[in-house]
Design an enzyme around this catalytic site. Structure first.
Site, short mmCIF file in Angstrom:
data_model
loop_
_atom_site.label_atom_id
_atom_site.label_comp_id
_atom_site.label_asym_id
_atom_site.label_seq_id
_atom_site.Cartn_x
_atom_site.Cartn_y
_atom_site.Cartn_z
N HIS A 139 -2.68 2.73 -2.95
CA HIS A 139 -1.73 3.44 -2.10
C HIS A 139 -0.41 3.71 -2.82
O HIS A 139 0.00 2.96 -3.70
CB HIS A 139 -1.50 2.65 -0.82
CG HIS A 139 -2.69 2.65 0.08
ND1 HIS A 139 -2.63 2.19 1.37
CD2 HIS A 139 -3.97 3.06 -0.10
CE1 HIS A 139 -3.82 2.32 1.94
NE2 HIS A 139 -4.65 2.84 1.05
N GLU A 193 2.67 3.37 -1.82
CA GLU A 193 3.67 2.32 -1.67
C GLU A 193 3.42 1.19 -2.67
O GLU A 193 4.35 0.68 -3.31
CB GLU A 193 3.66 1.74 -0.25
CG GLU A 193 3.91 2.75 0.84
CD GLU A 193 2.64 3.35 1.44
OE1 GLU A 193 2.63 3.63 2.64
OE2 GLU A 193 1.64 3.54 0.70
N CYS A 198 0.23 1.51 5.80
CA CYS A 198 -0.86 0.74 6.39
C CYS A 198 -0.44 -0.73 6.46
O CYS A 198 0.59 -1.13 5.93
CB CYS A 198 -2.14 0.91 5.58
SG CYS A 198 -2.14 0.06 3.99
#
Length: 155
Positions: free
Chosen positions: A78, A80, A103
Site C-alpha cells: 500500500h 501509506e 485500510c
C-alpha cells in the site's frame, strides 16, 4: 495571486504520486510532510521491489472479484506503507496525505509511526482504518474539492 492552501497543495501531490501505481484496480498515493511543510517521503501502491508488477503479470485480487477475504492474496504494497518505510523515524509528528481511506493495516502502521495528522482525499469502502486512527488520537481530516477551495473538515 490565488495560491492553493498547504492541504490542497499536498493532496494534489499525493494524487500525482498515485499515477506511478501499478495496481490494476486502484491508484493510491501518499505524501508525508513534516511540520516545516517539507516533503519527507512519498509512496504509491504496487508490487514490492524487484517483483513483477500486476501490469506485467496478473491481478490475483481481480481474479477473485476483489472481495475483502481475498485481500491477503494481493501482491501490492500500500501507498501509506511505502511512504512510511521511506520516511522511517522522520515520520514522527508529520502529516500524511493520501487519496483514499487507509485500510486497517495501514492505520496501525500510521499509528506506530507516530503520525499526528492524516488528510484524506477521495474514498475507499473500508472505514475501519479511519476509526482506528481516531481512537489513537490522530487528527483525521477529509479534503473535499467540492468545498470552498482549500478547506478541510474533520471527519
Amino acid at each position: 495571486m490565488n495560491r492553493p492552501s498547504w492541504d490542497e497543495y499536498f493532496i494534489k501531490i499525493a494524487e500525482d504520486v498515485s499515477l506511478r501505481s501499478t495496481c490494476l484496480r486502484h491508484h493510491f498515493g501518499a505524501v508525508i510532510v513534516n511540520e516545516k511543510k517539507e516533503i519527507v517521503a512519498t509512496g504509491y501502491n504496487g508490487a514490492p521491489r524487484h517483483m513483477n508488477h500486476c501490469t506485467e503479470t496478473t491481478c490475483n485480487k481481480s481474479e477473485k472479484n476483489g472481495s475483502k477475504e481475498h485481500m491477503k492474496i494481493c501482491r501490492g504494497a500500500h501507498a501509506e506503507i511505502n511512504a512510511l518505510l521511506q520516511a522511517g523515524k522522520q515520520a514522527e509528528n508529520c502529516t500524511l496525505y493520501v487519496n483514499g481511506h487507509p485500510c486497517r493495516s495501514c492505520a496501525k502502521a500510521i499509528i506506530n509511526a507516530k503520525i499526528k495528522r492524516v488528510v484524506i482525499s477521495g474514498t475507499y469502502p473500508e472505514i475501519e482504518g479511519v476509526e482506528l486512527l481516531k481512537e489513537a488520537g490522530i487528527i483525521v481530516s477529509e479534503y473535499n474539492r467540492k468545498e470552498i477551495k482549500g478547506e478541510v473538515s474533520d471527519i
